[in-house]
Structures are given as C-alpha cells and as structure tokens.
Write a protein that holds these residues in place. Structure first.
Motif, PDB file in Angstrom:
ATOM      1  N   THR A   1     -41.060 -10.333  12.483  1.00 54.19           N
ATOM      2  CA  THR A   1     -41.206 -11.779  12.309  1.00 54.19           C
ATOM      3  C   THR A   1     -41.794 -11.953  10.913  1.00 54.19           C
TER       4      THR A   1
ATOM      5  N   ASN B   1     -29.736 -15.668  11.442  1.00 60.57           N
ATOM      6  CA  ASN B   1     -29.486 -17.098  11.425  1.00 60.57           C
ATOM      7  C   ASN B   1     -29.223 -17.589  12.853  1.00 60.57           C
TER       8      ASN B   1
ATOM      9  N   SER C   1     -34.893 -21.166   2.613  1.00 59.91           N
ATOM     10  CA  SER C   1     -33.487 -21.025   3.006  1.00 59.91           C
ATOM     11  C   SER C   1     -32.696 -22.278   2.608  1.00 59.91           C
TER      12      SER C   1
ATOM     13  N   ILE D   1     -40.344 -19.933   4.764  1.00 57.36           N
ATOM     14  CA  ILE D   1     -39.034 -19.250   4.832  1.00 57.36           C
ATOM     15  C   ILE D   1     -37.932 -20.281   5.085  1.00 57.36           C
TER      16      ILE D   1
ATOM     17  N   VAL E   1     -34.670  -9.559  11.607  1.00 56.92           N
ATOM     18  CA  VAL E   1     -35.782 -10.168  10.873  1.00 56.92           C
ATOM     19  C   VAL E   1     -35.668 -11.660  11.154  1.00 56.92           C
ATOM     20  N   ILE E   2     -36.710 -12.214  11.773  1.00 61.10           N
ATOM     21  CA  ILE E   2     -36.647 -13.640  12.117  1.00 61.10           C
ATOM     22  C   ILE E   2     -37.666 -14.426  11.286  1.00 61.10           C
ATOM     23  N   PRO E   3     -37.366 -15.703  11.018  1.00 62.71           N
ATOM     24  CA  PRO E   3     -38.226 -16.471  10.111  1.00 62.71           C
ATOM     25  C   PRO E   3     -39.462 -17.046  10.801  1.00 62.71           C
TER      26      PRO E   3
ATOM     27  N   PHE F   1     -32.332 -12.470   6.893  1.00 68.59           N
ATOM     28  CA  PHE F   1     -32.864 -13.147   8.081  1.00 68.59           C
ATOM     29  C   PHE F   1     -31.749 -13.456   9.073  1.00 68.59           C
TER      30      PHE F   1
END
Ligand code: UDP
Length: 241
Positions: free
Chosen positions: A32, A7, A68, A64, A57-59, A5
């Motif tokens: 997403t 950050n 994390s 998620i 890739v975004i949360p 992902f």
C-alpha cells in the motif's frame, strides 16, 4: 517514477484480486504505497526492487490519487491499507482463513489481537508477535511459517515491512502478505484515525500530522514528490502535444 499502481477500486481489489488468490492459496504480496514510499524507492534501489516485486501496489494516499490525475492516468480512488486490513480480517473470519499479526510494540500487538478477536469472534489467529527484532532474524520468519497463516499482516513501518516480506516470502508455501504500517496502533486504539469528514476531504494526512508533529519531515518528502510529478506530468503533456 517506475512504480506501477493497480488501477481499481477498493471493493474490486478485494473481490477480483485478493479473494481468488486467497481461495486458491496462491502467494500474494501487496504494497500500500503513499508518496513517502514512492520517494523512498527513488532513493534506495534495493527498496525499489522490493516494491517492483510486489503483485499489487495500491494507492494509499491522496497524494498518489492527485498525482495520477496530474499525469493523465487517473486512479479511481484511494485504497487505505487500514481499510483493506479490516476487510481481510472480516473475509478471513467468513472463509475460515487464519491470520498472523507481526509488528508494532508488544502491548500494541497484544491489544490489536484482542480487538481483532472482539470484532471478529470466529477469526482464527494463527499467531502474533511484536515488531522489535532484527530484520534478518530467521527465527521470527520460521515462527511465522510454522503458524501456517493464510494472511500475514506486517506492521514494521516502511521500508522495513516490505523488506521483511521480500526477504522471507520464499520460505512460505502460501500466504497473502501485506505491510500495514501503523494499522495495529489504530486497531489497538493507541492512535486515532482521522474523523470521516477529514478522510472524505482527503485531509487524513493533515490530521495525522497535527496528532504526530514529528512526522513533519515526511511532509517535505510529499512536497518533493508533488514537484516531481508536476514536472513529469508537464513533460508527458508536452510530449503528447
Ligand atoms: N515498528 C515495529 N518495529 C520497528 C519499527 C516500527 O514494529 O522496528 C512499528 C511501530 O511500532 C508502528 C509501525 O511499525 O506500529 C510503524 O507505523 P508508522 O505509522 O510509522 O508506519 P509507516 O508510515 O512508517 O509505514
């Protein structure tokens, strides 16, 4: 679980990552991802390859963010796909970039286009089409290529939308590609997003479940995801001790 992902925060994602690529006409594939997508990728290796081929890739899911934190690699905030789509529509209008809306039912797709034009009157719509076609239908891909769109929103649900993007991206010489799930339904007013209070309390998923109870199966996947994370997190903590 083999998914990396990005950050960053929502604001920085737009200004530091998407904006420069849009300006330089560099191709870009955004996923997403929520816990269901992560779990689907564990079960389907071809889908895992697709997710791993994405640029970012975004949360998109409180699960998620929680995960994390549990594995001691905290991500700053949730980046909801719907909000990114709206920000990109605004950016496209401001910068004279064009968009293609691919997916959802025909009347939803048409209504989403109308709503986008109302909200962003100067927005260039390069084209739009409903999402009920065969994934391998080359004619659909060629129509999207021909439109010359700078941003292509694909609302076919997961994993179809990411698979469509990965299968056809090479035909394009530029474009920001993003799978947006049910976002056209929200834009069209067909489905309501949770009230702000629910979103702030990280309960958007619960609101969606109450409105669409047939989604209960997906909640089991989220539970499975959390259980795996708890064990992974524990193993990682034990290892560091
Ligand atoms: N959809 C579509 N073609 C299909 C299956 C689904 O265009 O063959 C659309 C559907 O009408 C909806 C979106 O894809 O607009 C899926 O939304 P959902 O909220 O289920 O997305 P997910 O959470 O599965 O990513």
């Amino acid at each position: 679980m083999n998914i990396h992902f990005l950050n960053t925060t929502k604001a920085k994602f737009i200004t530091d990552f998407i904006f420069p690529r849009l300006e330089s006409n560099e191709k870009c594939f955004i996923v997403t991802a929520n816990p269901e997508i992560v779990m689907k990728a564990q079960e389907d290796s071809s889908y895992m390859d697709v997710i791993q081929s994405a640029d970012y890739v975004i949360p998109d899911g409180s699960g998620i963010i929680l995960a994390s934190k549990l594995i001691n690699k905290p991500l700053p905030e949730r980046i909801p796909g719907f909000e990114i789509m709206m920000e990109l529509l605004a950016l496209a209008e401001k910068k004279g970039k064009s968009v293609y809306l691919l997916g959802a039912k025909k009347h939803v797709n048409e209504q989403a286009v109308r709503e986008a034009k109302t909200a962003f009157p100067e927005l260039k719509i390069a084209g739009h089409m409903h999402g009920f076609f065969d994934l391998d239908d080359e004619a659909v891909a060629h129509e999207v290529v021909r439109s010359g769109a700078d941003i292509i929103f694909v609302a076919l649900g997961m994993p179809r939308q990411e698979k469509w993007i990965a299968a056809h991206k090479d035909k394009f010489n530029h474009g920001v590609f993003m799978g947006v799930g049910g976002s056209f339904d929200v834009l069209a007013g067909e489905v309501k997003r949770a009230p702000k209070k629910w979103i702030d309390l990280n309960l958007e998923w619960l609101y969606r479940l109450l409105k669409q109870p047939f989604r209960i199966k997906r909640i089991f996947k989220v539970v499975e995801f959390m259980v795996r994370i708890i064990f992974t997190g524990k193993k990682q903590r034990d290892y560091h001790v």
